[in-house]
Design an enzyme around this catalytic site. Structure first.
Site, short mmCIF file in Angstrom:
data_model
loop_
_atom_site.label_atom_id
_atom_site.label_comp_id
_atom_site.label_asym_id
_atom_site.label_seq_id
_atom_site.Cartn_x
_atom_site.Cartn_y
_atom_site.Cartn_z
N HIS A 467 22.57 -2.59 -37.17
CA HIS A 467 21.93 -1.76 -38.18
C HIS A 467 20.88 -2.56 -38.95
CE1 HIS A 467 22.03 1.47 -41.38
NE2 HIS A 467 21.57 0.45 -42.09
N GLU A 468 21.29 -3.68 -39.50
CA GLU A 468 20.36 -4.47 -40.31
C GLU A 468 19.24 -5.05 -39.46
OE1 GLU A 468 20.46 -4.08 -43.33
OE2 GLU A 468 22.48 -3.26 -43.50
N HIS A 471 16.49 -2.49 -39.22
CA HIS A 471 15.60 -2.60 -40.39
C HIS A 471 14.64 -3.78 -40.22
CE1 HIS A 471 17.23 0.41 -43.01
NE2 HIS A 471 18.41 -0.16 -43.14
N HIS A 474 11.87 -3.04 -37.92
CA HIS A 474 10.94 -2.09 -38.54
C HIS A 474 9.91 -2.83 -39.39
CE1 HIS A 474 10.66 2.12 -40.70
NE2 HIS A 474 9.62 1.85 -39.96
#
Length: 682
Positions: A467-468, A471, A474
């Site tokens: 998940h991190e 980010h 991104h």
């Protein structure tokens, strides 16, 4: 005698983190403040032409420098908090807050931006620069720049008060978490807890100068005890301590209760001054959602769909606990334990067994291989100055050329804020004709390695890492060079979780799992039979988990719409929300809101629903990979070019439609999370 060099004044390349000291903070803030003030004065001077080159660009560069230096201080205060650093941070915070609020309200600067938009040259600007100017004008209005002087000054005062109050909320939560310890001197009382976790507890005790086994409220310490400890009284003690953090108990040393009321009052007043019905309406001005009512409808519809499965999930645990564990009533401190026992019984495996396969070096190697395949990049560890010996630094390359870098700070420790997050350290842009590559922080709170063995992660922790890292990608893989739209800058808050939640899905792909597992003792990858059990249990208690998230989001949205801090009671509102959507109810002493840092000390006020809405987007995106092949590089490049590289140069909905070919649908979320068995009709 030469003065010690201040690393916060050198932004030419990477920061010398190891050399940053609390006494560097004030001089750095003064230095970069002066630079920013000078840039503001030049940009707003009457003789300065209202052009991008004369106003926007030089001021933006000054803001980037100031924000980067101050961001380093804020980051260090989150990961290596000390009394001296906290004092230095809090001493500078009012000045920093005042400067940025004043910048956002400056009438002369506001006029320059409006003049740029009204000029004949505006049409010649690139679409991205036009977008930035229009968005800046919107943000000026939302900051109070268009208000009369008296109201504008009050909005500034509110902003300063909110900054300091939210910081105090965060400090109270950290201090309350660190203040608790449970030291056990009889190992027999810890029956059921895996040996790796016991080694962690023993190491924690030694580090604190004590004998025996030490359990804290840091999540890698707290959660295993709740899931595995057979001693019910220990679980209850830990649960009570965790669920009453930062509240009026324990002499109210770290009580966040008055801060919550103050924060809500300030937000409500700010919204009113700016002409909004409530704070939620103000918050949604910069998000995808059309209105608070639309968000409430979305959440309640999701709760309606998920609640039957959630109720069935809870009853399964209750029935199993009565039948197999002799627990007639399943209390909140029993639920993680009973749920894990049910999982072990039904699927014949435990999280502790699985954890032994997910060794941190192998997980990272496999994760890197996955994103290298999908997005055409290379990731390698490199040397850099870091703020703690455990921190690692990585460079990202494409075709041999460095395009980005990130720091990974993975282990829980005292003085480090709990949770997991990504933050931008440096933004991709062009300065003086030279490309500045982006840098990010990747922060988790896993249990550190003990006894000379590599750290091991639960599968939940693996998905947190994915998940991190979503980010992180991104921010790092942006193709934009205008700072205002580069990386995650300006991305609608209810869309910013899309790449992160998207990447989580790959942690359930068989080939990916093979590449990220290596048994801590034997080096063997996760066996197919064990993976099949995990897959069968993928959506175990997913209904209950879904309504729990809806509970948080609904509470947050109602808190910022219909709630009056002068008239209403926060606990009563939460009780109403739970009666509407929850399937599990905590004891009367529970003080969850006092530790709800996402909305009281983070960026999720009137925005916690973003997790569920982004999950709709992310599951729909992942379904495209299912349709073309999970690790299909062509689909990966489309995701890269239409979403990751775009930043906020387009609206998030435009990015999604460009990738998916249509607007988002709920079906993939309901299917992938097990709420329904098949995809909704297209």
């Amino acid at each position: 005698m030469t003065e010690t060099k201040n690393p916060l004044l050198d932004l030419s390349d990477l920061i010398d983190y190891a050399s940053v000291k609390p006494e560097h903070v004030a001089p750095a803030v003064d230095f970069w403040s002066a630079k920013l003030e000078a840039a503001l004065a030049a940009a707003t001077a009457p003789e300065t032409p209202a052009t991008w080159e004369a106003v926007v660009e030089p001021l933006e560069n000054a803001v980037l420098d100031f924000s980067r230096a101050w961001g380093v201080v804020g980051h260090l205060q989150s990961v290596v908090d000390t009394p001296a650093l906290r004092d230095a941070y809090n001493a500078a915070l009012p000045k920093v807050t005042e400067l940025f609020i004043r910048l956002s309200q400056d009438e002369a600067l506001f006029a320059k931006y409006r003049a740029i938009e009204a000029s004949p040259e505006f049409a010649a600007l690139s679409a991205v620069r036009q977008r930035i100017v229009k968005r800046e004008i919107r943000d000026f209005v939302l900051s109070g720049a268009a208000l009369p002087a008296e109201k504008r000054e009050r909005v500034m005062a509110i902003g300063q008060a909110l900054s300091q109050t939210s910081q105090k909320f965060s400090e109270n939560l950290l201090d309350a978490t660190n203040a608790f310890e449970l030291v056990i001197d009889d190992k027999a009382k810890l029956a059921g807890i895996p040996e790796e976790t016991l080694a962690l507890y023993e190491a924690s005790a030694k580090a604190a100068g004590k004998s025996g086994w030490r359990i804290t409220l840091q999540f890698p310490s707290y959660l295993p005890a709740m899931k595995y400890c057979e001693d019910r009284s220990i679980r209850e003690t830990l649960y009570r301590a965790f669920s009453t953090r930062a509240a009026e108990f324990d002499g109210a040393r770290f009580d966040n209760t008055p801060l919550m009321t103050e924060i809500l009052k300030l937000r409500g007043e700010e919204a009113s001054l700016l002409g909004f019905k409530n704070y939620a309406a103000l918050s949604l001005e910069t998000k995808m959602a059309e209105s608070p009512e639309a968000v409430l409808t979305f959440l309640r519809d999701l709760a309606r769909r998920a609640k039957p499965k959630a109720q069935a999930d809870v009853e399964e645990v209750n029935e199993f606990a009565r039948r197999e564990l002799n627990l007639e009533t399943v209390e909140p401190w029993d639920r993680p334990y009973a749920s894990e026992k049910l999982r072990e019984s039904r699927y014949s495996y435990s999280d502790a067994e699985v954890k032994r396969y997910f060794t941190e070096p192998t997980v990272f190697a496999g994760l890197f291989k996955l994103v290298e395949t999908l997005f055409g990049i290379e990731i390698n560890e490199a040397k850099a100055s870091v703020w703690h010996p455990d921190v690692k630094y990585f460079e990202v390359k494409r075709n041999g050329e460095k395009i980005a870098a990130f720091y990974a700070d993975l282990y829980a420790r005292e003085g480090k804020r709990s949770g997991a997050w990504m933050d931008g350290e440096r933004t991709r842009t062009i300065r003086a004709g030279r490309l500045v590559t982006p840098v990010a922080y990747l922060v988790c709170n896993f249990a550190a390695p003990v006894a000379g063995k590599p750290a091991t992660l639960t599968h939940d922790e693996v998905t947190t890492l994915f998940h991190e890292f979503g980010h992180t990608l991104h921010h790092l893989l942006t193709a934009q060079t205008e700072a205002g739209v580069s990386g995650i800058n300006g991305v609608e808050w209810d869309a910013v979780e899309t790449p992160s939640q998207f990447l989580e899905n790959f942690a359930w792909d068989r080939e990916v799992v093979k590449s990220i597992t290596s048994h801590v003792e034997t080096g063997e990858p996760l066996p197919d039979a064990l993976f099949e059990k995990m897959l069968a249990a993928k959506n175990f208690l997913a209904g209950a988990a879904c309504v729990r998230q809806v509970e948080f989001a609904l509470f947050d949205m109602l808190l910022h719409t219909s709630f009056s801090p002068d008239r209403d009671d926060i606990r009563a509102l939460l009780a109403d929300v739970r009666r509407e959507v929850a399937v599990v109810f905590p004891p009367e002493y529970d003080r969850f809101p006092q530790s709800f840092a996402h909305i009281f000390a983070g960026g999720y006020a009137a925005g916690y629903y973003s997790y569920k809405w982004s999950e709709v987007l992310s599951c729909d995106c992942f379904e495209a990979f299912e349709e073309t092949g999970i690790r299909n590089p062509e689909t990966g490049r489309r995701f890269l070019t239409e979403i990751l590289e775009r930043g906020s140069s387009r609206d998030a909905m435009e990015n999604f439609v460009a990738f998916r070919g249509r607007k988002p649908e709920l079906g993939a979320l309901l299917r992938l999370t097990g709420i329904v068995e098949t995809t909704a009709a297209k």
